[in-house]
Design a protein around this motif. Structure first.
Motif, PDB file in Angstrom:
ATOM      1  N   TRP A  51       2.472  31.410 -36.513  1.00 55.81           N
ATOM      2  CA  TRP A  51       1.808  30.158 -36.910  1.00 55.81           C
ATOM      3  C   TRP A  51       0.502  30.038 -36.163  1.00 55.81           C
ATOM      4  O   TRP A  51       0.391  30.411 -34.989  1.00 55.81           O
ATOM      5  N   THR A  52      -0.516  29.530 -36.847  1.00 50.69           N
ATOM      6  CA  THR A  52      -1.800  29.253 -36.204  1.00 50.69           C
ATOM      7  C   THR A  52      -2.337  27.923 -36.717  1.00 50.69           C
ATOM      8  O   THR A  52      -2.174  27.590 -37.895  1.00 50.69           O
ATOM      9  N   GLY A  53      -2.935  27.176 -35.827  1.00 56.17           N
ATOM     10  CA  GLY A  53      -3.576  25.913 -36.178  1.00 56.17           C
ATOM     11  C   GLY A  53      -4.986  25.903 -35.614  1.00 56.17           C
ATOM     12  O   GLY A  53      -5.230  26.377 -34.506  1.00 56.17           O
ATOM     13  N   VAL A  54      -5.923  25.353 -36.401  1.00 62.06           N
ATOM     14  CA  VAL A  54      -7.330  25.340 -36.005  1.00 62.06           C
ATOM     15  C   VAL A  54      -7.902  23.949 -36.258  1.00 62.06           C
ATOM     16  O   VAL A  54      -7.679  23.363 -37.314  1.00 62.06           O
ATOM     17  N   ALA A  55      -8.641  23.442 -35.267  1.00 64.38           N
ATOM     18  CA  ALA A  55      -9.379  22.188 -35.420  1.00 64.38           C
ATOM     19  C   ALA A  55     -10.855  22.474 -35.190  1.00 64.38           C
ATOM     20  O   ALA A  55     -11.220  23.127 -34.206  1.00 64.38           O
ATOM     21  N   VAL A  56     -11.698  22.006 -36.105  1.00 65.29           N
ATOM     22  CA  VAL A  56     -13.144  22.205 -36.004  1.00 65.29           C
ATOM     23  C   VAL A  56     -13.802  20.839 -36.148  1.00 65.29           C
ATOM     24  O   VAL A  56     -13.523  20.099 -37.090  1.00 65.29           O
ATOM     25  N   GLY A  57     -14.671  20.500 -35.195  1.00 63.05           N
ATOM     26  CA  GLY A  57     -15.353  19.216 -35.268  1.00 63.05           C
ATOM     27  C   GLY A  57     -16.556  19.179 -34.352  1.00 63.05           C
ATOM     28  O   GLY A  57     -16.812  20.110 -33.591  1.00 63.05           O
ATOM     29  N   ARG A  58     -17.288  18.094 -34.438  1.00 64.53           N
ATOM     30  CA  ARG A  58     -18.466  17.930 -33.577  1.00 64.53           C
ATOM     31  C   ARG A  58     -18.027  17.630 -32.158  1.00 64.53           C
ATOM     32  O   ARG A  58     -17.114  16.850 -31.931  1.00 64.53           O
ATOM     33  N   ALA A  59     -18.699  18.260 -31.227  1.00 71.07           N
ATOM     34  CA  ALA A  59     -18.373  18.080 -29.810  1.00 71.07           C
ATOM     35  C   ALA A  59     -19.578  17.497 -29.097  1.00 71.07           C
ATOM     36  O   ALA A  59     -20.720  17.725 -29.479  1.00 71.07           O
TER      37      ALA A  59
ATOM     38  N   VAL B  49      -8.798  20.068 -39.752  1.00 71.64           N
ATOM     39  CA  VAL B  49      -7.660  20.809 -39.220  1.00 71.64           C
ATOM     40  C   VAL B  49      -7.048  21.642 -40.332  1.00 71.64           C
ATOM     41  O   VAL B  49      -6.873  21.159 -41.457  1.00 71.64           O
ATOM     42  N   SER B  50      -6.736  22.881 -40.003  1.00 71.19           N
ATOM     43  CA  SER B  50      -6.044  23.747 -40.953  1.00 71.19           C
ATOM     44  C   SER B  50      -4.983  24.538 -40.193  1.00 71.19           C
ATOM     45  O   SER B  50      -5.027  24.640 -38.968  1.00 71.19           O
ATOM     46  N   SER B  51      -4.035  25.062 -40.937  1.00 71.93           N
ATOM     47  CA  SER B  51      -2.983  25.864 -40.305  1.00 71.93           C
ATOM     48  C   SER B  51      -2.502  26.917 -41.296  1.00 71.93           C
ATOM     49  O   SER B  51      -2.722  26.812 -42.499  1.00 71.93           O
ATOM     50  N   GLU B  52      -1.843  27.923 -40.739  1.00 68.26           N
ATOM     51  CA  GLU B  52      -1.277  28.986 -41.563  1.00 68.26           C
ATOM     52  C   GLU B  52       0.036  29.408 -40.934  1.00 68.26           C
ATOM     53  O   GLU B  52       0.149  29.510 -39.706  1.00 68.26           O
ATOM     54  N   ILE B  53       1.038  29.629 -41.772  1.00 70.42           N
ATOM     55  CA  ILE B  53       2.369  29.970 -41.282  1.00 70.42           C
ATOM     56  C   ILE B  53       2.829  31.277 -41.909  1.00 70.42           C
ATOM     57  O   ILE B  53       2.483  31.578 -43.051  1.00 70.42           O
ATOM     58  N   ASP B  54       3.587  32.054 -41.146  1.00 68.96           N
ATOM     59  CA  ASP B  54       4.183  33.280 -41.662  1.00 68.96           C
ATOM     60  C   ASP B  54       5.471  32.891 -42.392  1.00 68.96           C
ATOM     61  O   ASP B  54       6.441  32.453 -41.771  1.00 68.96           O
ATOM     62  N   PRO B  55       5.513  33.036 -43.707  1.00 71.96           N
ATOM     63  CA  PRO B  55       6.696  32.601 -44.453  1.00 71.96           C
ATOM     64  C   PRO B  55       7.940  33.444 -44.169  1.00 71.96           C
ATOM     65  O   PRO B  55       9.048  33.023 -44.473  1.00 71.96           O
ATOM     66  N   THR B  56       7.779  34.605 -43.574  1.00 72.56           N
ATOM     67  CA  THR B  56       8.938  35.455 -43.288  1.00 72.56           C
ATOM     68  C   THR B  56       9.518  35.211 -41.898  1.00 72.56           C
ATOM     69  O   THR B  56      10.570  35.762 -41.559  1.00 72.56           O
ATOM     70  N   ALA B  57       8.853  34.385 -41.080  1.00 69.36           N
ATOM     71  CA  ALA B  57       9.327  34.148 -39.711  1.00 69.36           C
ATOM     72  C   ALA B  57      10.576  33.268 -39.733  1.00 69.36           C
ATOM     73  O   ALA B  57      10.691  32.356 -40.550  1.00 69.36           O
ATOM     74  N   ASP B  58      11.496  33.544 -38.832  1.00 71.07           N
ATOM     75  CA  ASP B  58      12.741  32.782 -38.708  1.00 71.07           C
ATOM     76  C   ASP B  58      12.576  31.724 -37.618  1.00 71.07           C
ATOM     77  O   ASP B  58      12.914  31.947 -36.463  1.00 71.07           O
ATOM     78  N   PHE B  59      12.036  30.570 -37.987  1.00 65.19           N
ATOM     79  CA  PHE B  59      11.781  29.501 -37.013  1.00 65.19           C
ATOM     80  C   PHE B  59      13.085  28.877 -36.512  1.00 65.19           C
ATOM     81  O   PHE B  59      13.082  28.166 -35.523  1.00 65.19           O
ATOM     82  N   GLY B  60      14.188  29.166 -37.169  1.00 63.01           N
ATOM     83  CA  GLY B  60      15.483  28.637 -36.754  1.00 63.01           C
ATOM     84  C   GLY B  60      16.012  29.251 -35.471  1.00 63.01           C
ATOM     85  O   GLY B  60      16.975  28.741 -34.897  1.00 63.01           O
ATOM     86  N   ARG B  61      15.403  30.319 -34.983  1.00 65.36           N
ATOM     87  CA  ARG B  61      15.903  30.941 -33.753  1.00 65.36           C
ATOM     88  C   ARG B  61      15.014  30.694 -32.533  1.00 65.36           C
ATOM     89  O   ARG B  61      15.333  31.119 -31.437  1.00 65.36           O
ATOM     90  N   TYR B  62      13.885  30.016 -32.716  1.00 65.69           N
ATOM     91  CA  TYR B  62      12.976  29.783 -31.593  1.00 65.69           C
ATOM     92  C   TYR B  62      13.400  28.537 -30.810  1.00 65.69           C
ATOM     93  O   TYR B  62      13.486  27.443 -31.372  1.00 65.69           O
ATOM     94  N   ARG B  63      13.634  28.717 -29.511  1.00 64.77           N
ATOM     95  CA  ARG B  63      14.024  27.593 -28.657  1.00 64.77           C
ATOM     96  C   ARG B  63      13.110  27.432 -27.446  1.00 64.77           C
ATOM     97  O   ARG B  63      12.967  26.353 -26.921  1.00 64.77           O
ATOM     98  N   THR B  64      12.544  28.535 -26.987  1.00 62.89           N
ATOM     99  CA  THR B  64      11.776  28.509 -25.742  1.00 62.89           C
ATOM    100  C   THR B  64      10.350  29.008 -25.983  1.00 62.89           C
ATOM    101  O   THR B  64      10.068  29.663 -26.988  1.00 62.89           O
ATOM    102  N   PHE B  65       9.471  28.695 -25.032  1.00 63.85           N
ATOM    103  CA  PHE B  65       8.083  29.132 -25.150  1.00 63.85           C
ATOM    104  C   PHE B  65       7.495  29.338 -23.757  1.00 63.85           C
ATOM    105  O   PHE B  65       8.014  28.842 -22.748  1.00 63.85           O
ATOM    106  N   ALA B  66       6.412  30.080 -23.718  1.00 65.54           N
ATOM    107  CA  ALA B  66       5.588  30.241 -22.514  1.00 65.54           C
ATOM    108  C   ALA B  66       4.173  30.509 -22.998  1.00 65.54           C
ATOM    109  O   ALA B  66       3.933  30.674 -24.205  1.00 65.54           O
ATOM    110  N   PHE B  67       3.244  30.573 -22.060  1.00 64.70           N
ATOM    111  CA  PHE B  67       1.852  30.817 -22.440  1.00 64.70           C
ATOM    112  C   PHE B  67       1.525  32.298 -22.334  1.00 64.70           C
ATOM    113  O   PHE B  67       1.938  32.981 -21.397  1.00 64.70           O
ATOM    114  N   TYR B  68       0.808  32.768 -23.326  1.00 63.61           N
ATOM    115  CA  TYR B  68       0.358  34.150 -23.361  1.00 63.61           C
ATOM    116  C   TYR B  68      -0.508  34.409 -22.131  1.00 63.61           C
ATOM    117  O   TYR B  68      -1.239  33.527 -21.678  1.00 63.61           O
ATOM    118  N   SER B  69      -0.443  35.609 -21.586  1.00 63.19           N
ATOM    119  CA  SER B  69      -1.223  35.909 -20.392  1.00 63.19           C
ATOM    120  C   SER B  69      -2.024  37.188 -20.601  1.00 63.19           C
ATOM    121  O   SER B  69      -1.438  38.224 -20.937  1.00 63.19           O
TER     122      SER B  69
END
Length: 197
Positions: A158-166, A32-52
């Motif tokens: 932010w992005t997270g990736v998991a790679v493994g045997r399936a 598992v690996s992840s990467e974050i945008d250090p300039t993003a203001d995560f203090g203002r995020y409260r809601t989410f939906a799925f990209y379409s």
């Protein structure tokens, strides 16, 4: 001679035990690996939906797997205090997964013994020799991506990736449990909670 052969078996058995232990240590969960945008203001995020449309639904329709991935991601976001809001989300969640056939080729030295009768020693003598053993294994590698996108700026934060045997032969319940587990491992790398929570 029986006593002589018993002494030869001990190093071979010890070698096999060490090899089995090393292989068991490698059979862990996904990488598992992840990467974050250090300039993003995560203090203002409260809601989410799925990209379409979701990247995993690029053909325009949902599948049992994409629905399970969506449910697992929603559970992880809500566990961190985010509220699902389809009309005005702060974050878009995008999901992608794919399978790829891979081949592992490993070469490992192994020892074997030749025996011959020594007239001088008046006994059988074992002579060790080394050879390489090559193993070729085909397997399926699965990759799961989770992207969080700032909805106002349309920017990946932010992005997270998991790679493994399936395993393609697992039951739907087993696949669902693996999806839940992989999603939990990905979100374990997400360092934030919803604003005000």
């Amino acid at each position: 001679m029986a006593r002589f052969n018993r002494h030869l078996r001990i190093p071979r058995i010890a070698f096999l035990l060490v090899l089995a232990t090393l292989l068991a240590a490698c059979a862990t969960g996904p990488r598992v690996s992840s990467e974050i945008d250090p300039t993003a203001d995560f203090g203002r995020y409260r809601t989410f939906a799925f990209y379409s449309p979701l990247a995993i639904e690029a053909r325009g329709y949902s599948t049992p797997t994409s629905n399970r991935l969506r449910d697992a991601a929603r559970a992880q976001m809500e566990a961190r205090g985010y509220v699902y809001d389809e009309r005005d989300p702060d974050l878009w969640v995008n999901l992608n997964a794919y399978l790829q056939e891979r081949t592992d080729v490993t070469t490992m030295p192994e020892v074997d013994y030749s025996y011959y009768y020594s007239y001088r020693a008046r006994a059988y003598v074992a002579v060790p020799y080394w050879r390489d053993r090559t193993d070729v294994r085909r397997y399926t590698e699965g990759t799961l991506n989770v992207d969080l996108v700032d909805a106002r700026q349309n920017r990946l934060v932010w992005t997270g990736v998991a790679v493994g045997r399936a395993s393609r032969s697992s039951t739907p319940a087993e696949r669902g449990a693996k999806i839940d587990s992989a999603m939990a491992e990905i979100f374990a790398r997400y360092p934030h909670r919803a604003a005000g929570r």
